[in-house]
Enzyme design. Structure first.
Site, PDB file in Angstrom:
ATOM      1  N   TYR A 231       0.856  -1.194   0.000  1.00 49.25           N
ATOM      2  CA  TYR A 231       0.000   0.000   0.000  1.00 49.25           C
ATOM      3  C   TYR A 231       0.885   1.234   0.000  1.00 49.25           C
ATOM      4  CZ  TYR A 231      -3.765   3.159   1.655  1.00 49.25           C
ATOM      5  OH  TYR A 231      -4.678   4.177   1.799  1.00 49.25           O
TER       6      TYR A 231
ATOM      7  N   LYS B 283      -1.532  -1.453  -4.008  1.00 52.60           N
ATOM      8  CA  LYS B 283      -2.565  -0.421  -3.938  1.00 52.60           C
ATOM      9  C   LYS B 283      -1.852   0.915  -4.130  1.00 52.60           C
ATOM     10  CE  LYS B 283      -6.062   1.778  -1.037  1.00 52.60           C
ATOM     11  NZ  LYS B 283      -6.726   1.825   0.299  1.00 52.60           N
TER      12      LYS B 283
END
Length: 292
Positions: free
Chosen positions: A135, A163
């Site tokens: 992320y 992400k």
């Protein structure tokens, strides 16, 4: 390894009622999201107010989601912190409870080098032995995962996706030139850029606003010919939601749909009455446009 999911995953909120986690609301929301096309449930992330949840609450939330999901879609759990050992412990606990994958944010406050990021992420992945979504959200962590680092990490057998909340399409293109996207998925972390992100080869989205409008987001992914027109009413709603930081506005909309009361935990504070009225009007306009 195939992708964990393609299309729209949702970063689930944590509904509260009288400052307690509302587990019945979670159960209702799980069914609402799956019935409206969500491809993955992301639990205990930023949108869930992760830092203000106790360890016991996080476990119970995950257990509730797993029980209600009944294996219908993959469940990803946010277990990353700026403490490698605690991230390992959280990841092992998520695995024990039955999570399908974990999501690891870049270390924040206690920042590190790119070499440190590699060691941090690989150490957790080696211990957890679960699929990992990295992320990258520099606006919150003041740290970024460089494309060269993504290239290296993508070779790890358990690190399978990113992400990407950079909103930087040069960054996306650089990564795409370095990794095999048939094996390593690229998910947008920004609701507002998905038309371009999908058109330029992204595999999906981990969404905030899809907590309340899941079908609309999944339609943008699946209906490639009409992406721009399908996104137009979503874009207007996202503009209204920019009144405050995530998850303050989405918690209000979720409460309108009956998923808990409108409550956030400090240091977050709720929208004031005028802000709520403006956002409610925008949400009603969205529903009118989509249903027309």
């Amino acid at each position: 390894m195939t992708h964990i999911f393609e299309g729209t995953g949702v970063a689930m909120i944590t509904p509260f009622t009288n400052n307690e986690v509302d587990y019945e609301a979670i159960r209702r929301q799980v069914n609402f999201l799956i019935e409206n096309g969500i491809q993955s449930l992301i639990v205990n992330g930023t949108t869930a107010e992760n830092p203000s949840l106790t360890g016991e609450e996080k476990d119970q939330i995950l257990q509730t989601v797993i029980e209600e999901n009944r294996g219908r879609v993959p469940i990803v759990v946010g277990t990353g912190t700026n403490n490698t050992q605690r991230s390992i412990e959280a990841s092992l606990r998520a695995k024990e409870l039955g999570a399908d994958a974990i999501m690891l944010i870049t270390p924040y406050y206690l920042k590190t080098s790119q070499r440190g990021l590699i060691a941090h992420f690989e150490t957790i992945a080696d211990a957890a032995k679960l699929p990992v979504i990295l992320y990258n959200v520099p606006s919150r962590t003041n740290s970024t995962i460089e494309p060269e680092t993504i290239e290296h990490l993508s070779q790890h057998p358990y690190i399978v996706a990113l992400k990407d909340a950079t909103n930087d399409f040069d960054y996306l293109a650089d990564i795409q030139s370095r990794v095999d996207t048939s094996q390593f998925a690229l998910y947008s972390g920004n609701d507002d850029n998905i038309v371009r992100y999908f058109n330029e080869g992204g595999q999906g989205l981990i969404s905030v606003a899809a907590n309340v409008i899941p079908a609309a987001f999944q339609r943008v992914y699946t209906d490639a010919e009409n992406r721009a027109s399908n996104f137009e009413p979503i874009g207007k709603l996202l503009t209204a939601m920019s009144v405050d930081v995530n998850p303050v506005p989405i918690k209000y909309l979720a409460a309108l749909e009956g998923f808990g009361q409108y409550e956030v935990r400090l240091p977050l504070v709720a929208l004031n009455a005028q802000e709520q009225a403006t956002l409610k009007a925008a949400y009603e306009q969205f529903k009118a446009e989509v249903q027309a």
